[in-house]
Write a protein that holds these residues in place. Structure first.
Motif, mmCIF file in Angstrom:
data_model
loop_
_atom_site.group_PDB
_atom_site.id
_atom_site.type_symbol
_atom_site.label_atom_id
_atom_site.label_comp_id
_atom_site.label_asym_id
_atom_site.label_seq_id
_atom_site.Cartn_x
_atom_site.Cartn_y
_atom_site.Cartn_z
ATOM 1 N N LYS B 40 5.357 7.505 -42.187
ATOM 2 C CA LYS B 40 3.949 7.366 -41.814
ATOM 3 C C LYS B 40 3.895 7.375 -40.285
ATOM 4 N N ILE B 41 3.111 8.277 -39.756
ATOM 5 C CA ILE B 41 3.004 8.362 -38.292
ATOM 6 C C ILE B 41 1.536 8.299 -37.910
ATOM 7 N N ARG B 42 1.239 7.521 -36.879
ATOM 8 C CA ARG B 42 -0.135 7.427 -36.417
ATOM 9 C C ARG B 42 -0.171 7.772 -34.924
ATOM 10 N N TYR B 43 -1.136 8.583 -34.573
ATOM 11 C CA TYR B 43 -1.331 8.942 -33.165
ATOM 12 C C TYR B 43 -2.727 8.483 -32.754
ATOM 13 N N HIS B 44 -2.807 7.905 -31.588
ATOM 14 C CA HIS B 44 -4.117 7.466 -31.069
ATOM 15 C C HIS B 44 -4.261 8.056 -29.660
ATOM 16 N N LEU B 45 -5.299 8.879 -29.479
ATOM 17 C CA LEU B 45 -5.470 9.563 -28.189
ATOM 18 C C LEU B 45 -6.739 9.093 -27.507
ATOM 19 N N GLU B 46 -6.555 8.588 -26.301
ATOM 20 C CA GLU B 46 -7.709 8.134 -25.518
ATOM 21 C C GLU B 46 -8.324 9.312 -24.758
ATOM 22 N N LYS B 47 -9.376 9.005 -24.022
ATOM 23 C CA LYS B 47 -10.170 9.999 -23.312
ATOM 24 C C LYS B 47 -9.315 10.956 -22.444
ATOM 25 N N GLY B 48 -9.553 12.254 -22.628
ATOM 26 C CA GLY B 48 -8.914 13.254 -21.776
ATOM 27 C C GLY B 48 -7.421 13.413 -21.979
ATOM 28 N N SER B 49 -6.854 12.753 -22.974
ATOM 29 C CA SER B 49 -5.401 12.892 -23.180
ATOM 30 C C SER B 49 -5.125 14.120 -24.059
ATOM 31 N N SER B 50 -3.903 14.627 -23.964
ATOM 32 C CA SER B 50 -3.575 15.766 -24.823
ATOM 33 C C SER B 50 -2.135 15.654 -25.313
ATOM 34 N N LEU B 51 -1.944 16.105 -26.539
ATOM 35 C CA LEU B 51 -0.652 15.941 -27.191
ATOM 36 C C LEU B 51 -0.267 17.242 -27.897
ATOM 37 N N ILE B 52 0.962 17.673 -27.656
ATOM 38 C CA ILE B 52 1.512 18.798 -28.417
ATOM 39 C C ILE B 52 2.677 18.258 -29.240
ATOM 40 N N VAL B 53 2.645 18.505 -30.541
ATOM 41 C CA VAL B 53 3.709 17.994 -31.414
ATOM 42 C C VAL B 53 4.396 19.162 -32.115
ATOM 43 N N HIS B 54 5.712 19.217 -31.984
ATOM 44 C CA HIS B 54 6.523 20.170 -32.753
ATOM 45 C C HIS B 54 7.249 19.329 -33.795
ATOM 46 N N HIS B 55 6.878 19.488 -35.020
ATOM 47 C CA HIS B 55 7.322 18.568 -36.063
ATOM 48 C C HIS B 55 8.070 19.349 -37.148
ATOM 49 N N TYR B 56 9.317 18.967 -37.394
ATOM 50 C CA TYR B 56 10.143 19.696 -38.361
ATOM 51 C C TYR B 56 10.698 18.717 -39.392
ATOM 52 N N SER B 57 10.798 19.190 -40.629
ATOM 53 C CA SER B 57 11.346 18.291 -41.642
ATOM 54 C C SER B 57 12.030 19.052 -42.763
#
Lengths: 247, 219
Positions: B40-57
């Motif tokens: 279980k993964i949770r991401y929380h992004l505040e104002k103006g933030s940016s996230l790139i996720v490369h996710h492999y399984s």
């Protein structure tokens, strides 16, 4: 170089016969053009020579340089030196143009391709075709304009160096300038490789002004009905297929 | 059993749950890896933030929740999975802030006759205006797998640009024909298609996912 002997071709899982007792002989260095009304089997012929999965040769044979290629796989035909420049090249997202071409060259030559030489050849080819360098790193044919797709087919041709070039409506979707560039590149390839042969499928005689055919064939009902030279193509442009009694 | 998350700086071992918080204006690019477990993964992004996720399984189920809490927050998520067992990817994306942007791309290969489910649920809230909300989902079945994609869009605001797509099947025969017509063997064509389907991005740091690369070669 290519002997097509009395082939009958059907769509797989369908009784419909597209090519009916079709025969054609192309010698080394010859340029043949095939014209004909829509739906007469011109593209089916091109794809059948290449071994497309949708078509089945139910009678006759296709001989390339004395080898019977009627039932061999698509990639084997390509490695023997047959190249099909497609009417609507397939888009493949994710695989870059350069990666694809480098892999193709490696498979065709059976050798690892030196990266420096590969890039140099690509750059030369792209320069000749007035293609942007950014195309190297874009997904194969994805988002390319109609002209870029056709030029990219010719770029592949220049790198893979085939013996038999099949061009399926390579002139469709090309503006006047791009058509000229594409034809110049094909002609210079033929000058460098005088034994290479061409089978060109087209609706318009304009391309035949640039790449001069030795023979012009008119197809109807899955077989060649008439053979002539450039004058035959010009007559069709002026008076239509009715004028030569093939409709 | 591997339970690791790789980011730009280091390899972090995690338990089955993890939370990432991006503060205002923060930009982050991370690599995530999971195998043989449920996460279980949770991401929380505040104002103006940016996230790139490369996710492999490989053989892993994920319950992923992304909250684009602040205005102009953005996430680009590239998920790729190889499965030999029944697995589920559950994705919830909450567009809470205005002008938030989500771009979710899920690619899976279902190797055997098992079940693979992508359940993707972006939600744009009523007071979140000018959001962009995209998702693209594809599963390649190598055998008679029972794959399912639910590409939902739960949008409660008129001012949204949104797209969703889902594909389940095999690589197109036309693609294979094109590649083989240039001399590539069927095997080489499949390898190339599979590699790019699962890696998705050309410029990723493949040295960070050796186990995944090894598995791609086996397909």
């Amino acid at each position: 170089m290519l002997e097509i002997k009395n082939i009958c071709v059907k769509i797989i899982d369908d009784d419909k016969e597209i090519l009916n007792d079709f025969s054609l002989s192309i010698k080394k260095g010859e340029v043949h053009a095939i014209m004909g009304p829509n739906g007469t089997g011109k593209s089916t012929l091109a794809k059948t020579i290449m071994g497309h999965y949708k078509y089945q040769v139910v009678a006759g044979s296709i001989i390339f340089e004395e080898d019977d290629i009627t039932n061999i796989s698509v990639d084997e035909r390509a490695r023997l030196g047959i190249f099909l420049g497609m009417q609507d090249p397939t888009e493949i997202e994710g695989i870059t143009n350069s990666e694809f071409l480098r892999t193709a060259l490696k498979e065709v030559s059976g050798e690892n391709i030196n990266l420096y030489h590969f890039i140099k050849r690509m750059e030369e080819g792209m320069n000749d075709l007035k293609l942007s360098e950014s195309m190297l790193h874009r997904s194969l044919n994805k988002g390319f304009s109609g002209g870029e797709k056709k030029k990219n087919e010719i770029l592949q041709l220049k790198l893979l160096r085939p013996k038999l070039i099949i061009l399926d409506e390579i002139d469709s979707g090309l503006d006047v300038d791009s058509l000229k560039i594409v034809c110049q590149n094909i002609n210079s390839y033929l000058e460098e490789n005088p034994d290479a042969s061409v089978l060109m499928i087209t609706h318009y005689p304009r391309i035949l002004e640039y790449i001069k055919p030795d023979y012009v064939h008119i197809m109807q009902d899955g077989k060649i009905q008439k053979t002539g030279d450039l004058l035959l193509a010009k007559k069709i442009e002026k008076d239509g297929y009715h004028s030569i009694n093939v409709m | 059993m591997n339970k690791i998350i790789l980011d730009k700086e280091e390899v972090i071992k995690i338990e089955s749950a993890k939370e990432f918080v991006l503060t205002e204006g923060e930009k982050k690019e991370i690599y995530i890896w999971g195998e043989n477990d449920k996460y279980k993964i949770r991401y929380h992004l505040e104002k103006g933030s940016s996230l790139i996720v490369h996710h492999y399984s490989i053989n892993a189920s994920f319950d992923i929740e992304i909250e684009l809490a602040g205005d102009n927050a953005r996430v680009d998520y590239f998920y790729s999975t190889i499965n030999y067992q029944d697995q589920v990817l559950k994705f919830s994306i909450f567009h809470t802030g205005s002008k938030t942007h989500s771009n979710i791309i899920n690619h899976g290969v279902n190797v055997k006759d098992r079940k693979l489910l992508f359940d993707v649920n972006p939600k744009v809230k009523k007071n979140a205006v000018g959001c962009v909300c995209n998702q693209e989902n594809s599963i390649i079945n190598l055998e008679d797998g029972e794959s399912m994609i639910c590409p939902n869009l739960l949008i409660d605001n008129y001012d949204v640009i949104s797209s969703h797509s889902a594909y389940i099947g095999s690589f197109s025969k036309e693609m294979l024909f094109y590649m083989m017509s240039r001399g590539l063997t069927e095997k080489a064509s499949y390898e190339l298609l599979m590699r790019y389907f699962l890696l998705q991005e050309e410029n990723i740091a493949v040295e960070r996912i050796p186990r995944f690369l090894e598995e791609i070669k086996k397909l």
